[in-house]
Design an enzyme around this catalytic site. Sequence first.
Site, short mmCIF file in Angstrom:
data_model
loop_
_atom_site.label_atom_id
_atom_site.label_comp_id
_atom_site.label_asym_id
_atom_site.label_seq_id
_atom_site.Cartn_x
_atom_site.Cartn_y
_atom_site.Cartn_z
N ARG A 145 0.83 -1.21 0.00
CA ARG A 145 0.00 0.00 0.00
C ARG A 145 0.86 1.25 0.00
NH1 ARG A 145 1.85 3.24 4.35
NH2 ARG A 145 1.42 2.29 6.37
N GLU B 98 -6.02 7.00 8.11
CA GLU B 98 -4.96 7.82 8.70
C GLU B 98 -4.40 8.84 7.71
OE1 GLU B 98 -2.06 5.65 11.16
OE2 GLU B 98 -0.53 6.92 10.27
N ARG C 224 -5.38 5.58 1.07
CA ARG C 224 -4.45 4.46 1.18
C ARG C 224 -4.78 3.59 -0.03
NH1 ARG C 224 -2.13 3.31 6.58
NH2 ARG C 224 -1.15 5.28 7.10
N ARG D 259 4.09 0.55 2.41
CA ARG D 259 4.27 -0.61 3.29
C ARG D 259 3.95 -1.84 2.47
NH1 ARG D 259 1.81 -4.14 6.70
NH2 ARG D 259 3.12 -4.67 8.47
N GLU E 155 -1.70 -3.80 13.13
CA GLU E 155 -0.76 -3.21 14.06
C GLU E 155 -1.12 -3.63 15.50
OE1 GLU E 155 -0.68 0.99 13.39
OE2 GLU E 155 1.37 1.18 14.07
#
Length: 361
Positions: A117, A225, A229, A281, A318
């Site tokens: 991503r 966030e 994404r 990531r 996470e």
Amino acid sequence: MTVATDILAIRLDHPENLMARYFSERYFSALSQDDQARVLKIIKSGLDNPDSQMGAYAQHGGDYDDFAPLLEPMIRDYHKIAAGQGIAQKHDWSATTSPCSLEDIDEALRDVSMRVRVGRNVAAFPLPGAMTKADRIEFEKVMIKAFDVLKDDPDFGGAYYSLTPKSAFELKGQAYQDRVDAHQMFKDMSGDRYLNSGGISSDWPFGRGMYISAAEDFIIWVGEEDHLRIMAMKRGGDLAGLFARLHVGLDKFSARVPAFAHSEKYGYITSCPTNLGTAMRASLHMALAKLTQGGQDLEAAKTVAQKFGLSVRGVGGEHSGAGQGGIVDISPSARLGITESEIMHRLFDGAKALWALEKGA
Ligand code: ARG
């Protein structure tokens, strides 16, 4: 108690909190009242959550330059860029056109869960922490128009689902939960104390949603966030194919979206300083039964993986633990000062090294 005293206390108890490590009372007190207020918003997450690793979220794209004396040392520390060494993010996806397959490591790795991503933010909007509810709703509208370019494309055609109440594309209840369980959609952000303090989860679930291709292998999150994404996910072993899928879709979509926040120095601007640079990531799920003591001990695997520049986390996202049979998620830790092509190769090389240890362990 002043902020500075609070931060000093955090620094002693939580040496891992980079905000607390680099906050300087001298620098802070010399700022104008307005700038002090801005800094307090940026560092609120690290103050409210002493166990933060980074402890800050940018609120506006300009924050990284405006408050460089505070943020740059944190960024250098996290991304391991020595003081004095220049920072100039380069982008390069060229390696993704030559074959790179996990099967070349071991036949057993021909069917792994792979995901890559990138985070992107649109320069014309405040970063998620500072968006008003109206901004979030407006941002989603602009994206819904931009998704037409994908909908009309034979390779990327799919559907948009919105969490905004009463949206024409509304996704809610069990249908939403099913997407979360399938790792396609993000979790309820209002349950994340870091994001809550950073203002990022405010107005949940307004302006949030996801685009997903018919093959369910190309997904764009709206309003998490970062504004966007953008990701490709597949089962298989063709790592280069995965990256190429993301790159092609990303280029098509980007051409229809207002300019992304980007700097020569930091690359793509993200809410969290940990994601700057490529904002990429890339990860694989690997069964490391021996290295994790049957899934009981992630710490041992983390220490080994670090030598290869990889981070290890559980497969539940996470802060989660290892899954059945010691299945973990491995990904290159670096985002800044590394190119997209290098991330792909670091993941391949790291997977190879870890697999050799697992087999020999
Ligand atoms: N704000 C959290 C911290 O400072 C998260 C850091 C990295 N994770 C992320 N999703 N950006 O510990």
